[in-house]
Design a protein around this motif. Structure first.
Motif, PDB file in Angstrom:
ATOM      1  N   ASN A   1      45.224  12.508  69.479  1.00 53.55           N
ATOM      2  CA  ASN A   1      44.274  11.465  69.083  1.00 53.55           C
ATOM      3  C   ASN A   1      43.087  11.375  70.042  1.00 53.55           C
ATOM      4  O   ASN A   1      41.955  11.169  69.612  1.00 53.55           O
ATOM      5  CB  ASN A   1      44.978  10.114  68.970  1.00 53.55           C
ATOM      6  CG  ASN A   1      45.964  10.086  67.826  1.00 53.55           C
ATOM      7  OD1 ASN A   1      45.777  10.731  66.803  1.00 53.55           O
ATOM      8  ND2 ASN A   1      47.042   9.346  68.006  1.00 53.55           N
ATOM      9  N   ASP A   2      43.350  11.551  71.333  1.00 55.15           N
ATOM     10  CA  ASP A   2      42.278  11.439  72.328  1.00 55.15           C
ATOM     11  C   ASP A   2      41.405  12.695  72.399  1.00 55.15           C
ATOM     12  O   ASP A   2      40.193  12.593  72.552  1.00 55.15           O
ATOM     13  CB  ASP A   2      42.860  11.176  73.720  1.00 55.15           C
ATOM     14  CG  ASP A   2      43.457   9.785  73.858  1.00 55.15           C
ATOM     15  OD1 ASP A   2      43.253   8.941  72.948  1.00 55.15           O
ATOM     16  OD2 ASP A   2      44.131   9.536  74.877  1.00 55.15           O
TER      17      ASP A   2
ATOM     18  N   HIS B   1      41.768  15.690  70.202  1.00 52.22           N
ATOM     19  CA  HIS B   1      41.660  16.543  69.013  1.00 52.22           C
ATOM     20  C   HIS B   1      41.617  15.716  67.726  1.00 52.22           C
ATOM     21  O   HIS B   1      42.269  16.063  66.726  1.00 52.22           O
ATOM     22  CB  HIS B   1      42.827  17.538  68.968  1.00 52.22           C
ATOM     23  CG  HIS B   1      42.944  18.367  70.198  1.00 52.22           C
ATOM     24  ND1 HIS B   1      42.032  19.356  70.530  1.00 52.22           N
ATOM     25  CD2 HIS B   1      43.850  18.333  71.213  1.00 52.22           C
ATOM     26  CE1 HIS B   1      42.388  19.908  71.690  1.00 52.22           C
ATOM     27  NE2 HIS B   1      43.482  19.300  72.125  1.00 52.22           N
ATOM     28  N   ALA B   2      40.823  14.652  67.730  1.00 52.31           N
ATOM     29  CA  ALA B   2      40.737  13.764  66.565  1.00 52.31           C
ATOM     30  C   ALA B   2      40.271  14.512  65.322  1.00 52.31           C
ATOM     31  O   ALA B   2      40.740  14.247  64.209  1.00 52.31           O
ATOM     32  CB  ALA B   2      39.819  12.591  66.865  1.00 52.31           C
ATOM     33  N   GLU B   3      39.364  15.462  65.496  1.00 52.85           N
ATOM     34  CA  GLU B   3      38.878  16.246  64.349  1.00 52.85           C
ATOM     35  C   GLU B   3      40.017  17.042  63.718  1.00 52.85           C
ATOM     36  O   GLU B   3      40.127  17.125  62.490  1.00 52.85           O
ATOM     37  CB  GLU B   3      37.762  17.199  64.784  1.00 52.85           C
ATOM     38  CG  GLU B   3      37.245  18.065  63.652  1.00 52.85           C
ATOM     39  CD  GLU B   3      36.264  19.132  64.130  1.00 52.85           C
ATOM     40  OE1 GLU B   3      36.248  20.209  63.505  1.00 52.85           O
ATOM     41  OE2 GLU B   3      35.537  18.899  65.108  1.00 52.85           O
TER      42      GLU B   3
ATOM     43  N   VAL C   1      43.227  16.276  63.775  1.00 47.75           N
ATOM     44  CA  VAL C   1      44.128  15.339  63.105  1.00 47.75           C
ATOM     45  C   VAL C   1      43.553  14.952  61.743  1.00 47.75           C
ATOM     46  O   VAL C   1      44.279  14.893  60.745  1.00 47.75           O
ATOM     47  CB  VAL C   1      44.394  14.088  63.983  1.00 47.75           C
ATOM     48  CG1 VAL C   1      45.261  13.082  63.243  1.00 47.75           C
ATOM     49  CG2 VAL C   1      45.060  14.489  65.298  1.00 47.75           C
TER      50      VAL C   1
ATOM     51  N   ALA D   1      38.930   9.180  58.687  1.00 51.88           N
ATOM     52  CA  ALA D   1      39.500   9.169  60.038  1.00 51.88           C
ATOM     53  C   ALA D   1      41.014   9.250  59.901  1.00 51.88           C
ATOM     54  O   ALA D   1      41.568   8.922  58.851  1.00 51.88           O
ATOM     55  CB  ALA D   1      39.105   7.900  60.786  1.00 51.88           C
TER      56      ALA D   1
ATOM     57  N   GLN E   1      44.859   9.233  62.511  1.00 47.54           N
ATOM     58  CA  GLN E   1      45.545   9.236  63.802  1.00 47.54           C
ATOM     59  C   GLN E   1      46.948   9.780  63.611  1.00 47.54           C
ATOM     60  O   GLN E   1      47.576   9.554  62.575  1.00 47.54           O
ATOM     61  CB  GLN E   1      45.639   7.826  64.377  1.00 47.54           C
ATOM     62  CG  GLN E   1      44.341   7.313  64.920  1.00 47.54           C
ATOM     63  CD  GLN E   1      44.582   6.129  65.836  1.00 47.54           C
ATOM     64  OE1 GLN E   1      45.381   5.251  65.526  1.00 47.54           O
ATOM     65  NE2 GLN E   1      43.904   6.119  66.961  1.00 47.54           N
TER      66      GLN E   1
END
Length: 92
Positions: A18-19, A21-23, A25, A40, A42
Motif C-alpha cells: 500500500n505504501d 506499490h499502490a499502482e 494494488v 483506488a 488497498q
C-alpha cells in the motif's frame, strides 16, 4: 528459508504494498478483481490462498477476494507471485 505467511507477515506485506506499490494494488483490483472501474485500492490481507483488497468505485468501497492459482509456500513465494501477477497485467 522464508517466513510463513502469518497475520504479522500479512500486515507487513500489505503495508509495504500500500505504501510503496499502490499502482500495482490498483492493477490487481482492476484486472484480477474484475473491477476495471476502480479508482483506488488497498491490500487488506494476504494468505497462502489469496489476497483481500478494498477497491474504491465511485463513492463506494468494495471488498475483493483474489485467489492465487496455487497455494503460496511462504513470504518469498508471495513476493514472487505478486511480481509475476503484475508482469501478466503489464504484458496485456
Amino acid at each position: 528459508m522464508s517466513e510463513p505467511i502469518t497475520p504479522t507477515i500479512s500486515t507487513r506485506i500489505c503495508t509495504h504494498m500500500n505504501d510503496d506499490h499502490a499502482e500495482a494494488v490498483l492493477l490487481y483490483a482492476k484486472t484480477f478483481g474484475n473491477t476495471p472501474e476502480a479508482t483506488a485500492a488497498q491490500m487488506v490481507a494476504i494468505d497462502p490462498q489469496g489476497m483481500d483488497l478494498s477497491a474504491q468505485i465511485d463513492d463506494t468501497t468494495r471488498p475483493l477476494r483474489i485467489e492465487f492459482d496455487r497455494p503460496l509456500k511462504d513470504a518469498e513465494d508471495a513476493h514472487h507471485t505478486l511480481i509475476e501477477m503484475l508482469k501478466q497485467v503489464r504484458q496485456k
